[in-house]
Design a protein around this motif. Structure first.
Motif, mmCIF file in Angstrom:
data_model
loop_
_atom_site.group_PDB
_atom_site.id
_atom_site.type_symbol
_atom_site.label_atom_id
_atom_site.label_comp_id
_atom_site.label_asym_id
_atom_site.label_seq_id
_atom_site.Cartn_x
_atom_site.Cartn_y
_atom_site.Cartn_z
ATOM 1 N N GLN A 1 3.855 11.588 9.559
ATOM 2 C CA GLN A 1 4.592 10.648 8.726
ATOM 3 C C GLN A 1 3.703 10.096 7.612
ATOM 4 O O GLN A 1 2.520 9.821 7.829
ATOM 5 C CB GLN A 1 5.132 9.505 9.588
ATOM 6 N N PHE A 2 4.322 9.914 6.452
ATOM 7 C CA PHE A 2 3.594 9.567 5.232
ATOM 8 C C PHE A 2 4.462 8.600 4.447
ATOM 9 O O PHE A 2 5.614 8.914 4.138
ATOM 10 C CB PHE A 2 3.349 10.850 4.431
ATOM 11 N N GLY A 3 3.936 7.398 4.157
ATOM 12 C CA GLY A 3 4.796 6.441 3.468
ATOM 13 C C GLY A 3 4.057 5.235 2.934
ATOM 14 O O GLY A 3 2.885 5.312 2.563
ATOM 15 N N ASN A 4 4.773 4.118 2.909
ATOM 16 C CA ASN A 4 4.293 2.884 2.303
ATOM 17 C C ASN A 4 4.210 1.778 3.347
ATOM 18 O O ASN A 4 4.872 1.843 4.385
ATOM 19 C CB ASN A 4 5.238 2.436 1.185
ATOM 20 N N ALA A 5 3.434 0.749 3.031
ATOM 21 C CA ALA A 5 3.300 -0.401 3.934
ATOM 22 C C ALA A 5 3.242 -1.691 3.136
ATOM 23 O O ALA A 5 2.719 -1.717 2.011
ATOM 24 C CB ALA A 5 2.048 -0.273 4.795
ATOM 25 N N ILE A 6 3.790 -2.734 3.717
ATOM 26 C CA ILE A 6 3.610 -4.097 3.229
ATOM 27 C C ILE A 6 3.016 -4.904 4.370
ATOM 28 O O ILE A 6 3.505 -4.840 5.499
ATOM 29 C CB ILE A 6 4.944 -4.741 2.791
ATOM 30 N N ALA A 7 1.971 -5.654 4.076
ATOM 31 C CA ALA A 7 1.426 -6.625 5.034
ATOM 32 C C ALA A 7 1.473 -7.985 4.361
ATOM 33 O O ALA A 7 1.005 -8.134 3.221
ATOM 34 C CB ALA A 7 0.007 -6.260 5.430
ATOM 35 N N THR A 8 2.052 -8.965 5.032
ATOM 36 C CA THR A 8 2.187 -10.286 4.434
ATOM 37 C C THR A 8 2.024 -11.380 5.476
ATOM 38 O O THR A 8 2.427 -11.215 6.632
ATOM 39 C CB THR A 8 3.548 -10.436 3.728
ATOM 40 N N ARG A 9 1.440 -12.499 5.039
ATOM 41 C CA ARG A 9 1.361 -13.666 5.902
ATOM 42 C C ARG A 9 2.467 -14.662 5.580
ATOM 43 O O ARG A 9 2.517 -15.739 6.182
ATOM 44 C CB ARG A 9 -0.012 -14.320 5.767
ATOM 45 N N LEU A 10 3.355 -14.314 4.655
ATOM 46 C CA LEU A 10 4.515 -15.140 4.351
ATOM 47 C C LEU A 10 5.645 -14.802 5.321
ATOM 48 O O LEU A 10 5.738 -13.668 5.804
ATOM 49 C CB LEU A 10 4.982 -14.896 2.916
ATOM 50 N N PRO A 11 6.531 -15.755 5.611
ATOM 51 C CA PRO A 11 7.685 -15.440 6.463
ATOM 52 C C PRO A 11 8.555 -14.364 5.817
ATOM 53 O O PRO A 11 8.788 -14.381 4.604
ATOM 54 C CB PRO A 11 8.426 -16.781 6.548
ATOM 55 N N VAL A 12 9.016 -13.433 6.631
ATOM 56 C CA VAL A 12 9.863 -12.330 6.154
ATOM 57 C C VAL A 12 11.260 -12.514 6.740
ATOM 58 O O VAL A 12 11.437 -12.531 7.960
ATOM 59 C CB VAL A 12 9.297 -10.960 6.586
ATOM 60 N N LEU B 1 10.136 0.443 0.092
ATOM 61 C CA LEU B 1 10.161 -0.556 1.158
ATOM 62 C C LEU B 1 10.390 -1.919 0.526
ATOM 63 O O LEU B 1 9.648 -2.323 -0.381
ATOM 64 C CB LEU B 1 8.843 -0.529 1.929
ATOM 65 N N GLU B 2 11.410 -2.629 0.984
ATOM 66 C CA GLU B 2 11.762 -3.942 0.441
ATOM 67 C C GLU B 2 11.655 -5.006 1.524
ATOM 68 O O GLU B 2 12.186 -4.837 2.624
ATOM 69 C CB GLU B 2 13.184 -3.921 -0.117
ATOM 70 N N ALA B 3 10.987 -6.094 1.203
ATOM 71 C CA ALA B 3 10.894 -7.243 2.097
ATOM 72 C C ALA B 3 11.259 -8.491 1.317
ATOM 73 O O ALA B 3 10.759 -8.705 0.203
ATOM 74 C CB ALA B 3 9.483 -7.373 2.661
ATOM 75 N N VAL B 4 12.118 -9.316 1.893
ATOM 76 C CA VAL B 4 12.424 -10.623 1.322
ATOM 77 C C VAL B 4 11.500 -11.629 1.990
ATOM 78 O O VAL B 4 11.582 -11.843 3.207
ATOM 79 C CB VAL B 4 13.898 -11.010 1.538
ATOM 80 N N VAL B 5 10.598 -12.207 1.201
ATOM 81 C CA VAL B 5 9.625 -13.155 1.741
ATOM 82 C C VAL B 5 9.976 -14.558 1.265
ATOM 83 O O VAL B 5 10.559 -14.753 0.196
ATOM 84 C CB VAL B 5 8.181 -12.790 1.330
ATOM 85 N N GLU B 6 9.610 -15.525 2.087
ATOM 86 C CA GLU B 6 9.886 -16.917 1.770
ATOM 87 C C GLU B 6 8.635 -17.537 1.154
ATOM 88 O O GLU B 6 7.595 -17.631 1.802
ATOM 89 C CB GLU B 6 10.300 -17.673 3.032
ATOM 90 N N THR B 7 8.732 -17.930 -0.109
ATOM 91 C CA THR B 7 7.617 -18.562 -0.802
ATOM 92 C C THR B 7 7.919 -20.042 -1.008
ATOM 93 O O THR B 7 9.038 -20.504 -0.786
ATOM 94 C CB THR B 7 7.369 -17.908 -2.173
ATOM 95 N N SER B 8 6.934 -20.789 -1.470
ATOM 96 C CA SER B 8 7.136 -22.213 -1.723
ATOM 97 C C SER B 8 8.136 -22.455 -2.843
ATOM 98 O O SER B 8 8.674 -23.561 -2.977
ATOM 99 C CB SER B 8 5.799 -22.885 -2.060
ATOM 100 N N SER B 9 8.392 -21.421 -3.663
ATOM 101 C CA SER B 9 9.370 -21.530 -4.747
ATOM 102 C C SER B 9 10.692 -20.868 -4.398
ATOM 103 O O SER B 9 11.541 -20.688 -5.275
ATOM 104 C CB SER B 9 8.795 -20.896 -6.023
ATOM 105 N N GLY B 10 10.867 -20.480 -3.144
ATOM 106 C CA GLY B 10 12.110 -19.858 -2.727
ATOM 107 C C GLY B 10 11.907 -18.398 -2.355
ATOM 108 O O GLY B 10 10.806 -17.853 -2.454
ATOM 109 N N MET C 1 0.822 -1.207 0.000
ATOM 110 C CA MET C 1 0.000 0.000 0.000
ATOM 111 C C MET C 1 0.857 1.259 0.000
ATOM 112 O O MET C 1 1.923 1.297 0.619
ATOM 113 C CB MET C 1 -0.909 0.000 1.231
ATOM 114 N N GLN C 2 0.359 2.247 -0.692
ATOM 115 C CA GLN C 2 0.992 3.558 -0.701
ATOM 116 C C GLN C 2 0.050 4.568 -0.040
ATOM 117 O O GLN C 2 -1.149 4.376 -0.006
ATOM 118 C CB GLN C 2 1.303 4.001 -2.133
ATOM 119 N N GLU C 3 0.647 5.641 0.477
ATOM 120 C CA GLU C 3 -0.069 6.735 1.152
ATOM 121 C C GLU C 3 -0.723 6.257 2.447
ATOM 122 O O GLU C 3 -1.915 6.449 2.685
ATOM 123 C CB GLU C 3 -1.080 7.400 0.216
ATOM 124 N N ILE C 4 0.085 5.659 3.296
ATOM 125 C CA ILE C 4 -0.326 5.292 4.652
ATOM 126 C C ILE C 4 0.278 6.319 5.601
ATOM 127 O O ILE C 4 1.420 6.754 5.420
ATOM 128 C CB ILE C 4 0.150 3.876 4.999
#
Length: 284
Positions: free
Chosen positions: A88-99, A123-132, A38-41
């Protein structure tokens, strides 16, 4: 993996009413997403039109139990009432994958006296997927200044080269408990957000130009809809803010090596929960 990218305008719909929880419910109706970018949080920015709550990152966490919520602040300004709180004004990532790793990149902000502007961030997140592992980046580029947008595009491309270099030359952690974590980052990436750049504009074309030394980026929507022009993504329903007419400026890009894993990428043209339309990506 299903991903939603959306400039939610702090939960403000096309009619001007703010309700971030309603926006998130609209996103859930679009897809049972593993990741939402999301942008503009905002945090502490209640003066914005519609009066967003004091901490929208906390609102997201409350609305999405089981998801990790990450924030990256671009504009970070003092309060208007003299209190120690910040606007403060920025971006967000919400994920149910392991980070496994989170990086916050301040984007270039070269001086441009001809246009108002704000500090922008990716904003950068390295998430763990079933394909790596997979890098997910969400960003929101400068609106008024082409000079700044182009500099920010160049930085995002440089970050892809940096990630490829880390992938090729990883360093081990200092120990299991300290902050010196392993430096390896996957080359494969999804980069999404509001680029404030029209489809096929100079900034758009520069971003998808080939990279020497790393997989470059392709537009997920145009890859899956060859020969077609993507639907409009901003100002479709909010004609007051977008008095010059709607444009296409929101994109989901993936690295070239993910081309074969693209299953679908669609722009929802029905929701009026923001002044922008959401994009839903699905990867095998």
């Amino acid at each position: 993996m299903k991903l939603v990218s959306w400039n939610v305008q702090w939960g403000r719909d096309a009619g001007g009413r703010v309700d971030l929880d309603r926006t998130l419910k609209a996103a859930r109706r679009l897809a049972d997403f593993d990741v939402i970018c999301m942008q503009e949080i905002t945090r502490g920015f209640g003066v914005l039109p519609g009066g967003p709550g004091p901490d929208q990152f906390a609102e997201i966490a409350q609305a999405l139990p089981g998801y990790t919520v990450l924030d990256a602040i671009g504009a970070d300004l003092p309060s208007l009432d003299g209190s120690p709180s910040r606007r403060q004004f920025g971006n967000a990532i919400a994920t149910r994958l392991p980070v496994s790793l989170v990086l916050r990149h301040s984007l270039p902000w070269p001086a441009d006296a001809s246009a108002p502007s704000m500090q922008r961030v990716a904003l950068e997140a390295v998430v763990e997927t079933s394909s790596g592992p997979l890098r997910i980046l969400v960003t929101h580029l400068e609106f008024y200044s082409l000079q700044q947008r182009l500099a920010q595009v160049d930085e995002l491309r440089r970050l892809q080269l940096e990630a490829a270099d880390h992938a090729a030359h990883p360093a081990a952690a200092e120990n299991a408990t300290g902050p010196f974590a392993p430096t390896s980052r996957p080359v494969s990436a999804v980069v999404c957000g509001d680029f404030n750049s029209r489809f096929d504009s100079e900034a758009y074309r520069r971003f998808i130009a080939p990279l020497a030394g790393a997989p470059g980026f392709i537009d997920a929507w145009t890859t899956l809809h060859p020969g077609q022009t993507p639907p409009l993504t901003a100002g479709v329903y909010d004609t007051k803010q977008w008095s010059d007419g709607p444009i296409t400026c929101d994109f989901v890009f993936v690295t070239e090596d993910l081309r074969a894993r693209l299953r679908s990428c669609e722009i929802d043209g029905a929701t009026q929960a923001s002044d922008h339309q959401p994009i839903v990506l699905e990867l095998d």
